[in-house]
Design an enzyme around this catalytic site. Structure first.
Site, mmCIF file in Angstrom:
data_model
loop_
_atom_site.group_PDB
_atom_site.id
_atom_site.type_symbol
_atom_site.label_atom_id
_atom_site.label_comp_id
_atom_site.label_asym_id
_atom_site.label_seq_id
_atom_site.Cartn_x
_atom_site.Cartn_y
_atom_site.Cartn_z
ATOM 1 N N LEU A 138 38.730 10.455 -24.840
ATOM 2 C CA LEU A 138 40.116 10.338 -25.304
ATOM 3 C C LEU A 138 40.804 9.144 -24.645
ATOM 4 O O LEU A 138 41.513 8.378 -25.314
ATOM 5 C CB LEU A 138 40.887 11.623 -24.992
ATOM 6 N N GLU B 245 78.704 6.946 -17.086
ATOM 7 C CA GLU B 245 80.071 6.435 -16.929
ATOM 8 C C GLU B 245 81.090 7.564 -17.018
ATOM 9 O O GLU B 245 82.028 7.622 -16.215
ATOM 10 C CB GLU B 245 80.370 5.391 -18.021
ATOM 11 N N SER C 113 34.075 19.344 -11.421
ATOM 12 C CA SER C 113 35.073 18.320 -11.072
ATOM 13 C C SER C 113 36.103 18.772 -10.034
ATOM 14 O O SER C 113 36.945 17.977 -9.625
ATOM 15 C CB SER C 113 35.822 17.886 -12.342
ATOM 16 N N ARG D 270 53.462 23.299 -11.369
ATOM 17 C CA ARG D 270 53.315 24.258 -10.266
ATOM 18 C C ARG D 270 54.240 23.928 -9.099
ATOM 19 O O ARG D 270 53.950 24.230 -7.947
ATOM 20 C CB ARG D 270 51.852 24.335 -9.800
ATOM 21 N N GLU E 55 46.011 12.832 -19.590
ATOM 22 C CA GLU E 55 45.110 13.400 -18.592
ATOM 23 C C GLU E 55 43.787 13.851 -19.206
ATOM 24 O O GLU E 55 43.056 14.627 -18.618
ATOM 25 C CB GLU E 55 45.779 14.581 -17.879
ATOM 26 N N ARG F 104 53.635 14.720 -13.437
ATOM 27 C CA ARG F 104 53.864 15.545 -14.629
ATOM 28 C C ARG F 104 55.345 15.872 -14.813
ATOM 29 O O ARG F 104 55.835 15.940 -15.942
ATOM 30 C CB ARG F 104 53.064 16.849 -14.532
ATOM 31 N N CYS G 247 77.534 1.987 -23.784
ATOM 32 C CA CYS G 247 77.373 2.111 -25.231
ATOM 33 C C CYS G 247 78.719 1.974 -25.940
ATOM 34 O O CYS G 247 79.779 2.277 -25.387
ATOM 35 C CB CYS G 247 76.721 3.442 -25.585
ATOM 36 N N THR H 239 38.821 18.909 -22.896
ATOM 37 C CA THR H 239 39.397 19.223 -21.579
ATOM 38 C C THR H 239 39.888 20.661 -21.539
ATOM 39 O O THR H 239 39.707 21.373 -20.543
ATOM 40 C CB THR H 239 40.554 18.256 -21.257
ATOM 41 N N SER I 66 41.144 18.159 -33.424
ATOM 42 C CA SER I 66 40.956 17.805 -34.833
ATOM 43 C C SER I 66 40.406 18.947 -35.688
ATOM 44 O O SER I 66 40.674 19.020 -36.883
ATOM 45 C CB SER I 66 40.046 16.577 -34.950
#
Length: 368
Positions: free
Chosen positions: A300, A52, A169, A208, A295, A185, A78, A197, A222
């Site tokens: 996970l 605004e 992969s 990128r 990802e 992303r 607001c 990963t 962990s």
């Protein structure tokens, strides 16, 4: 041109702020006087001036007066003090005659409609409400639940594999699908992966894309197994890296990562499969992260699914058959025992990207 036309324009310009507003909403504003647009603005970045205010300044710079004008705004203005002054004060100050609103704010501190009406301003609500609600579904979820909106993205073969049995992969899906994934992303505040990963794929976790921002990198580790030379720690793009670990981590290594790599390390409770995800999400929200892209690998991803922490999914499916009982899938873990207890994806959308199929949809929304 009617109310819907001007509100649709406000929605369009609000989208320009996606990926930059963190725990702030996406908001667009259009000011109309004598049936002509005299000012436009949107909330450009977290902590910056609201839509605004930007629209009002835009009109004033062009020499227009705002008295008796109409303000179209995608979200209820607001009325409280935060990082910026209340928008209601500005609207009243500049004698705007009417305010047309798309969504009402779910933040209990916001009483914009009442404040405006009490000041004699005409208020109309619910114009393209469904579209305006969709614009800010991530914001509405995070502000009510006090945790980030989680988007799970996976690239799989037609038979559901994310890699061969030898863990190869690259690349299952097409170049255009991968570009689309990197664009995703840029539209979130953070990207989250597990340590497996990081070790197996050694990703950079960046967009990128030169003109797009990079999300904050979030690593769940962990036992703090991350290597100092991991690509994810090469911070050429100046985007932050957060690592969540547990009391199993080496304290000296934590200090080294923080001092030499500029990483922020958080120690959280340990669970059977790793770190406590609910605790992680609460900390991320306090760090002004309102949305994250998940990802990580199948273990996970299933941990998030099992705890009902996935809000939206993007599945890129390549027309390839990999096979193999030991080849990884996008969801590992124990799995769900009964078909009746499986959550159905809502608002399913199917797109074609090159030879790939993209299926997207919602898992958890506020109305669930």
């Amino acid at each position: 041109m009617n109310d819907k036309y001007f509100m649709s324009l406000a929605i369009k310009i609000a989208e320009k702020g996606r990926g930059y507003n963190k725990t702030n909403p996406l908001v667009g504003a259009v000011i109309v006087k004598d049936k002509k647009i005299i000012g436009m603005g949107y909330h450009e970045k977290f902590g910056y001036e609201h839509a605004e205010n930007n629209a009002i300044k835009n009109a004033l710079r062009k020499g227009f007066t705002l008295e008796n004008s109409i303000l179209y705004v995608t979200l209820e203005p607001c009325s409280h003090y935060g990082k910026q002054k209340p928008c209601c004060e500005l609207i009243i100050k500049h004698k705007i005659k009417k305010v047309v609103i798309g969504s009402l704010d779910k933040n209990k501190e916001v009483n914009g409609v009442r404040i405006l009406k009490d000041s004699g301003i005409i208020v109309k609500t619910g114009v393209l409400e469904q579209e305006c609600n969709k614009l800010n579904k991530e914001f509405f979820y995070s502000i009510v639940e006090k945790k980030p909106y989680v988007i799970f993205k996976s690239a799989i073969s037609l038979d559901g594999k994310i890699a061969t049995y030898t863990k190869e992969s690259k690349w299952i899906t097409s170049k255009k699908s991968r570009e689309y994934g990197r664009l995703l992303r840029s539209k979130v505040d953070g990207i989250i992966v597990g340590i497996n990963t990081v070790i197996e794929d050694d990703p950079y976790l960046t967009t990128r894309i030169l003109e797009k921002k990079n999300p904050i990198k979030i690593i769940l580790d962990s036992k703090l197994r991350i290597k100092y030379d991991a690509n994810v720690l090469k911070n050429k793009e100046n985007n932050k890296t957060y690592i969540f670990t547990t009391s199993y981590a080496d304290i000296a290594k934590i200090k080294t990562l923080e001092q030499l790599k500029g990483v922020e390390v958080f120690i959280v409770k340990k669970e059977e499969m790793g770190v406590n995800l609910n605790e992680v999400l609460k900390i991320l929200y306090k760090k002004d992260i309102g949305s994250i892209l998940l990802e990580g690998g199948g273990t996970l991803a299933y941990s998030f699914l099992e705890k009902n922490l996935i809000n939206k999914i993007y599945y890129f499916i390549a027309p390839k058959l990999i096979g193999g009982a030991n080849a990884k899938t996008s969801l590992e873990g124990q799995g769900i025992s009964s078909i009746e207890s499986v959550e159905k994806i809502k608002n399913v959308k199917v797109d074609i990207i090159d030879e790939d199929i993209l299926i997207s949809g919602d898992l958890i929304c506020l109305q669930d």
